[in-house]
Design an enzyme around this catalytic site. Sequence first.
Site, PDB file in Angstrom:
ATOM      1  N   SER A  60     -34.877 -42.824  79.407  1.00  0.00           N
ATOM      2  CA  SER A  60     -35.119 -43.502  80.682  1.00  0.00           C
ATOM      3  C   SER A  60     -35.552 -42.526  81.774  1.00  0.00           C
ATOM      4  CB  SER A  60     -33.849 -44.225  81.153  1.00  0.00           C
ATOM      5  OG  SER A  60     -33.338 -45.047  80.139  1.00  0.00           O
TER       6      SER A  60
HETATM    7  N1  SAM Z   1     -30.736 -44.482  78.466  1.00  0.00           N
HETATM    8  C1  SAM Z   1     -31.291 -44.001  77.238  1.00  0.00           C
HETATM    9  C2  SAM Z   1     -31.642 -42.542  77.337  1.00  0.00           C
HETATM   10  O1  SAM Z   1     -31.363 -41.931  78.382  1.00  0.00           O
HETATM   11  O2  SAM Z   1     -32.200 -41.992  76.374  1.00  0.00           O
HETATM   12  C3  SAM Z   1     -32.526 -44.757  76.873  1.00  0.00           C
HETATM   13  C4  SAM Z   1     -32.294 -46.090  76.332  1.00  0.00           C
HETATM   14  S1  SAM Z   1     -33.762 -46.842  75.721  1.00  0.00           S
HETATM   15  C5  SAM Z   1     -34.608 -47.250  77.189  1.00  0.00           C
HETATM   16  C6  SAM Z   1     -33.080 -48.392  75.178  1.00  0.00           C
HETATM   17  C7  SAM Z   1     -32.305 -48.287  73.893  1.00  0.00           C
HETATM   18  O3  SAM Z   1     -31.649 -49.536  73.675  1.00  0.00           O
HETATM   19  C8  SAM Z   1     -33.156 -48.046  72.678  1.00  0.00           C
HETATM   20  O4  SAM Z   1     -32.730 -46.896  72.012  1.00  0.00           O
HETATM   21  C9  SAM Z   1     -32.966 -49.300  71.821  1.00  0.00           C
HETATM   22  O5  SAM Z   1     -32.967 -49.044  70.436  1.00  0.00           O
HETATM   23  C10 SAM Z   1     -31.598 -49.756  72.296  1.00  0.00           C
HETATM   24  N2  SAM Z   1     -31.308 -51.172  72.053  1.00  0.00           N
HETATM   25  C11 SAM Z   1     -32.124 -52.249  72.140  1.00  0.00           C
HETATM   26  N3  SAM Z   1     -31.450 -53.373  71.850  1.00  0.00           N
HETATM   27  C12 SAM Z   1     -30.176 -53.009  71.573  1.00  0.00           C
HETATM   28  C13 SAM Z   1     -29.000 -53.717  71.208  1.00  0.00           C
HETATM   29  N4  SAM Z   1     -28.986 -55.043  71.078  1.00  0.00           N
HETATM   30  N5  SAM Z   1     -27.864 -53.019  71.007  1.00  0.00           N
HETATM   31  C14 SAM Z   1     -27.846 -51.659  71.128  1.00  0.00           C
HETATM   32  N6  SAM Z   1     -28.927 -50.929  71.466  1.00  0.00           N
HETATM   33  C15 SAM Z   1     -30.070 -51.585  71.704  1.00  0.00           C
END
Ligand code: SAM
Length: 213
Positions: A60
Amino acid sequence: MRYSDQRKRLVQELVEAGITDQNVLKAFEIVPRELFVLPEYVSYAYRNQPLPIDSNQTISQPLMIAIMLEKLRLNRDDIVMEIGTGSGYQTALLSNLAKEVCSIERIDILSLKARKVIDKLGYTNVFYKIGDGAAGWQKAFPPYSEFPKIIVSAAADKVPSMLIKQLSDPGILVVPVGGSNIQQLIVVEKSNSEVKESVHGGCSFVPLISESE
Ligand code: SAM
């Protein structure tokens, strides 16, 4: 420029963008973002922008993380549930700000990779789960049934009902809600058995992929 100087410059950018929570700013000054990005993006690690990580996901944007962390009003006694471990960068920031972090990621290789980096940095207050975070944290160690703070780092089409259920009273949940390109940052506050939602501007996240309600 040394990474420590780049971190300071990023913190200055966050201050200029309106972040005032000193604990949040301190956490950004501590956590080495360069360890959470892909090798080919290391020179961009301290740009205030999201970057690609494995499995078509993203680390992010620092300012977005800072805004969300500020909205959580974290204190050192908080147990935080994080949905979307991703690279683990935000997890490491949370680890500096809360008592324990319970971080859920649906993609196993991301969770395992994040854990490796966070372990190497010496943080011991993070628990990891691979699965659907919209279903909350159930039947796992540690056995918390409620969390005073919940942060979702992927865009939901509505606030997941299971997360409202697992939010303590009092408690704060921060979640991006909306369509695939642009969403609104929603803050859900539970207090005296009442649940109130407020809208806090636009954001852009990868989708929350979930079978849960
Ligand atoms: N904040 C994180 C970082 O600093 O690296 C980035 C997060 S990224 C924008 C969103 C993440 O949410 C992805 O790795 C994706 O695989 C995960 N994701 C999507 N749907 C999800 C779910 N239902 N449960 C858990 N993780 C999920």
